[in-house]
Design a protein around this motif. Structure first.
Motif, PDB file in Angstrom:
ATOM      1  N   SER A 312      59.128 -63.980 -57.915  1.00  0.00           N
ATOM      2  CA  SER A 312      58.494 -64.920 -56.996  1.00  0.00           C
ATOM      3  C   SER A 312      56.985 -64.975 -57.221  1.00  0.00           C
ATOM      4  O   SER A 312      56.392 -66.060 -57.295  1.00  0.00           O
ATOM      5  CB  SER A 312      58.801 -64.520 -55.546  1.00  0.00           C
ATOM      6  OG  SER A 312      58.121 -65.356 -54.640  1.00  0.00           O
ATOM      7  N   TYR A 313      56.345 -63.813 -57.334  1.00  0.00           N
ATOM      8  CA  TYR A 313      54.901 -63.783 -57.564  1.00  0.00           C
ATOM      9  C   TYR A 313      54.535 -64.490 -58.869  1.00  0.00           C
ATOM     10  O   TYR A 313      53.555 -65.232 -58.937  1.00  0.00           O
ATOM     11  CB  TYR A 313      54.398 -62.334 -57.619  1.00  0.00           C
ATOM     12  CG  TYR A 313      54.460 -61.588 -56.316  1.00  0.00           C
ATOM     13  CD1 TYR A 313      54.307 -62.242 -55.091  1.00  0.00           C
ATOM     14  CD2 TYR A 313      54.658 -60.202 -56.286  1.00  0.00           C
ATOM     15  CE1 TYR A 313      54.360 -61.549 -53.900  1.00  0.00           C
ATOM     16  CE2 TYR A 313      54.708 -59.506 -55.100  1.00  0.00           C
ATOM     17  CZ  TYR A 313      54.564 -60.174 -53.906  1.00  0.00           C
ATOM     18  OH  TYR A 313      54.617 -59.477 -52.735  1.00  0.00           O
ATOM     19  N   TYR A 314      55.324 -64.237 -59.913  1.00  0.00           N
ATOM     20  CA  TYR A 314      55.032 -64.840 -61.208  1.00  0.00           C
ATOM     21  C   TYR A 314      55.221 -66.355 -61.166  1.00  0.00           C
ATOM     22  O   TYR A 314      54.377 -67.109 -61.665  1.00  0.00           O
ATOM     23  CB  TYR A 314      55.926 -64.223 -62.279  1.00  0.00           C
ATOM     24  CG  TYR A 314      55.727 -64.832 -63.646  1.00  0.00           C
ATOM     25  CD1 TYR A 314      54.599 -64.534 -64.409  1.00  0.00           C
ATOM     26  CD2 TYR A 314      56.653 -65.727 -64.173  1.00  0.00           C
ATOM     27  CE1 TYR A 314      54.406 -65.104 -65.656  1.00  0.00           C
ATOM     28  CE2 TYR A 314      56.466 -66.306 -65.412  1.00  0.00           C
ATOM     29  CZ  TYR A 314      55.343 -65.986 -66.155  1.00  0.00           C
ATOM     30  OH  TYR A 314      55.148 -66.564 -67.390  1.00  0.00           O
ATOM     31  N   GLN A 315      56.307 -66.801 -60.562  1.00  0.00           N
ATOM     32  CA  GLN A 315      56.581 -68.232 -60.505  1.00  0.00           C
ATOM     33  C   GLN A 315      55.552 -68.977 -59.664  1.00  0.00           C
ATOM     34  O   GLN A 315      55.245 -70.138 -59.938  1.00  0.00           O
ATOM     35  CB  GLN A 315      57.994 -68.472 -59.972  1.00  0.00           C
ATOM     36  CG  GLN A 315      59.093 -68.041 -60.936  1.00  0.00           C
ATOM     37  CD  GLN A 315      60.481 -68.173 -60.359  1.00  0.00           C
ATOM     38  OE1 GLN A 315      60.664 -68.180 -59.124  1.00  0.00           O
ATOM     39  NE2 GLN A 315      61.482 -68.265 -61.208  1.00  0.00           N
ATOM     40  N   GLN A 316      55.020 -68.298 -58.640  1.00  0.00           N
ATOM     41  CA  GLN A 316      53.989 -68.907 -57.801  1.00  0.00           C
ATOM     42  C   GLN A 316      52.582 -68.727 -58.385  1.00  0.00           C
ATOM     43  O   GLN A 316      51.605 -69.119 -57.746  1.00  0.00           O
ATOM     44  CB  GLN A 316      54.035 -68.294 -56.404  1.00  0.00           C
ATOM     45  CG  GLN A 316      55.316 -68.567 -55.636  1.00  0.00           C
ATOM     46  CD  GLN A 316      55.297 -67.897 -54.274  1.00  0.00           C
ATOM     47  OE1 GLN A 316      54.466 -68.203 -53.419  1.00  0.00           O
ATOM     48  NE2 GLN A 316      56.207 -66.958 -54.056  1.00  0.00           N
ATOM     49  N   LYS A 317      52.520 -68.124 -59.583  1.00  0.00           N
ATOM     50  CA  LYS A 317      51.236 -67.879 -60.255  1.00  0.00           C
ATOM     51  C   LYS A 317      50.320 -66.972 -59.443  1.00  0.00           C
ATOM     52  O   LYS A 317      49.089 -67.052 -59.531  1.00  0.00           O
ATOM     53  CB  LYS A 317      50.526 -69.196 -60.588  1.00  0.00           C
ATOM     54  CG  LYS A 317      51.340 -70.139 -61.468  1.00  0.00           C
ATOM     55  CD  LYS A 317      50.538 -71.364 -61.865  1.00  0.00           C
ATOM     56  CE  LYS A 317      51.376 -72.382 -62.610  1.00  0.00           C
ATOM     57  NZ  LYS A 317      52.044 -71.866 -63.804  1.00  0.00           N
ATOM     58  N   LYS A 318      50.927 -66.098 -58.648  1.00  0.00           N
ATOM     59  CA  LYS A 318      50.144 -65.112 -57.909  1.00  0.00           C
ATOM     60  C   LYS A 318      49.858 -63.877 -58.754  1.00  0.00           C
ATOM     61  O   LYS A 318      48.992 -63.063 -58.401  1.00  0.00           O
ATOM     62  CB  LYS A 318      50.886 -64.706 -56.627  1.00  0.00           C
ATOM     63  CG  LYS A 318      50.982 -65.828 -55.598  1.00  0.00           C
ATOM     64  CD  LYS A 318      51.680 -65.336 -54.335  1.00  0.00           C
ATOM     65  CE  LYS A 318      51.704 -66.417 -53.259  1.00  0.00           C
ATOM     66  NZ  LYS A 318      52.385 -65.940 -52.019  1.00  0.00           N
ATOM     67  N   ILE A 319      50.613 -63.725 -59.834  1.00  0.00           N
ATOM     68  CA  ILE A 319      50.432 -62.599 -60.742  1.00  0.00           C
ATOM     69  C   ILE A 319      50.421 -63.122 -62.172  1.00  0.00           C
ATOM     70  O   ILE A 319      51.202 -64.011 -62.525  1.00  0.00           O
ATOM     71  CB  ILE A 319      51.551 -61.548 -60.552  1.00  0.00           C
ATOM     72  CG1 ILE A 319      51.165 -60.578 -59.428  1.00  0.00           C
ATOM     73  CG2 ILE A 319      51.836 -60.780 -61.831  1.00  0.00           C
ATOM     74  CD1 ILE A 319      52.154 -59.468 -59.211  1.00  0.00           C
ATOM     75  N   VAL A 320      49.520 -62.586 -62.975  1.00  0.00           N
ATOM     76  CA  VAL A 320      49.545 -62.848 -64.413  1.00  0.00           C
ATOM     77  C   VAL A 320      49.870 -61.536 -65.113  1.00  0.00           C
ATOM     78  O   VAL A 320      49.657 -60.448 -64.560  1.00  0.00           O
ATOM     79  CB  VAL A 320      48.204 -63.409 -64.915  1.00  0.00           C
ATOM     80  CG1 VAL A 320      47.901 -64.731 -64.250  1.00  0.00           C
ATOM     81  CG2 VAL A 320      47.063 -62.425 -64.676  1.00  0.00           C
TER      82      VAL A 320
END
Length: 355
Positions: A312-320
């Motif tokens: 979820s974080y990756y898809q929302q671009k909250k994490i790289v």
């Protein structure tokens, strides 16, 4: 290569060459490329024997991880058995199933688990093997972001560090496979985050790509206590320790009352026959600090939630997630050695074969 068995398991598989990286013998200090050997010319048949319960995979990506060095030392007690001289080096990898005598894994499945440093491997499902479910995530990320390093960051930060919004968090080796995620998770949790790294380029990445509030190059600091006081004038609530040694000693003095220290790695001590002692342990008493070592395998019951959250974080671009990719099995020894000299930036991965 001649011909692989197709997705229906039809046809007779033929012999193909299987390049391998062999472990030559037990080491002292930092591993060298000469401690490993590329073996070419060996043949493997792309078929699994009936009744063997084995799975034949084609390795696509291999992971370089610091724990592998511990397996190169015979005398040091560890949580995983040492390599056997003359055997194929083993580590986490992403692979495609070619043939299988296990009903849970079929030809064509993409999997991640412990595999050999070679083009093809015979493995079993008890080697932490699992099918890859999220095909919208880069395959190599399944040994990093969604693999052991990612889960180490997740379990260590949430379970060992017990974070609270507003905590002051320090992460050492912060640009590595684990540290980069600890810092980003801490920011998502509402914490103030500072990282240390070993070059100005890594410091720039921490601040401008990974979103750390501040960072410093520990190699340029003559006084680590002064560096930490500068970054944390009010003290540190959480220290996620990947290096041990002098950095841990300095952090102990700067911890706040009821601080938490997660001991994840001791990379600064791994090449020392007589590791440095820690002088400031009295701080554990006076500041009521909790300091705990851990393994990600202690928290496997949390793995499904970890995958859900990180995807979820990756898809929302909250994490790289930053990778350092080397191409070709022959590059693996140098890539592993580079972990212990600070050569890599981010998660070190070897591309063995495109799908």
């Amino acid at each position: 290569m001649e011909k692989e068995r197709d997705g229906n398991g039809e046809g007779v598989p033929l012999l193909v060459e299987n390049k391998q990286i062999l472990f030559k013998g037990y080491i002292n200090g930092i591993p060298k490329e000469t401690d490993m050997e590329l073996k070419a010319g060996g043949k493997i048949e792309l078929r699994v024997a009936n009744g063997s319960s084995r799975i034949l995979v084609k390795n696509l990506y291999l992971s370089c991880d610091p724990f592998m060095r511990g397996r190169m030392i015979f005398s040091r007690a560890s949580y995983i058995p040492p390599f056997v001289p003359g055997s194929v080096i083993e580590g986490f990898g992403v692979s495609r199933v070619i043939d299988s005598d296990d009903p849970d894994f079929r030809p064509g499945d993409l999997v991640v688990g412990l595999t050999g440093w070679e083009e093809y491997s015979f493995i079993r499902k008890d080697q932490q093997l699992r099918k890859i479910q999220h095909h919208d995530i880069p395959l190599s990320y399944h040994v990093g972001l969604l693999g052991m390093p990612g889960f180490t960051a997740y379990a260590g930060f949430y379970e060992v560090c017990s974070p609270q919004k507003g905590d002051y968090v320090f992460v050492s080796a912060a640009s590595g496979a684990v540290g980069q995620l600890v810092g980003q998770l801490a920011k998502l949790h509402g914490c103030y985050v500072v990282g240390s790294a070993g070059s100005s380029k890594k410091v720039d990445i921490l601040k401008n790509t990974l979103g750390f509030d501040d960072a410093f190059n520990y190699k340029e600091e003559t006084d680590l206590n002064a560096a930490l006081k500068r970054c944390f004038p009010s003290g540190i609530d959480i220290y996620f320790d990947n290096v041990g040694g002098a950095m841990l000693d300095a952090a102990l003095l700067e911890m706040r009352v009821n601080g938490r220290i997660a001991i994840c790695g001791m990379v600064s001590q791994q090449d020392l026959s007589n590791p440095d002692g820690i002088r400031n342990m009295f701080c554990l008493i006076s500041k009521r600090i909790k300091m705990q070592g851990f393994l990600q395998s202690d928290y496997l019951h949390l793995f499904p939630q970890f995958v859900k959250d990180m995807v979820s974080y990756y898809q929302q671009k909250k994490i790289v997630y930053i990778e350092d990719m080397n191409e070709g099995l022959e590059s693996a020894p140098a890539a592993l050695v580079g972990l212990f000299t600070g050569k890599n930036i981010g998660k070190q991965v070897i591309l063995v074969s495109h799908e």
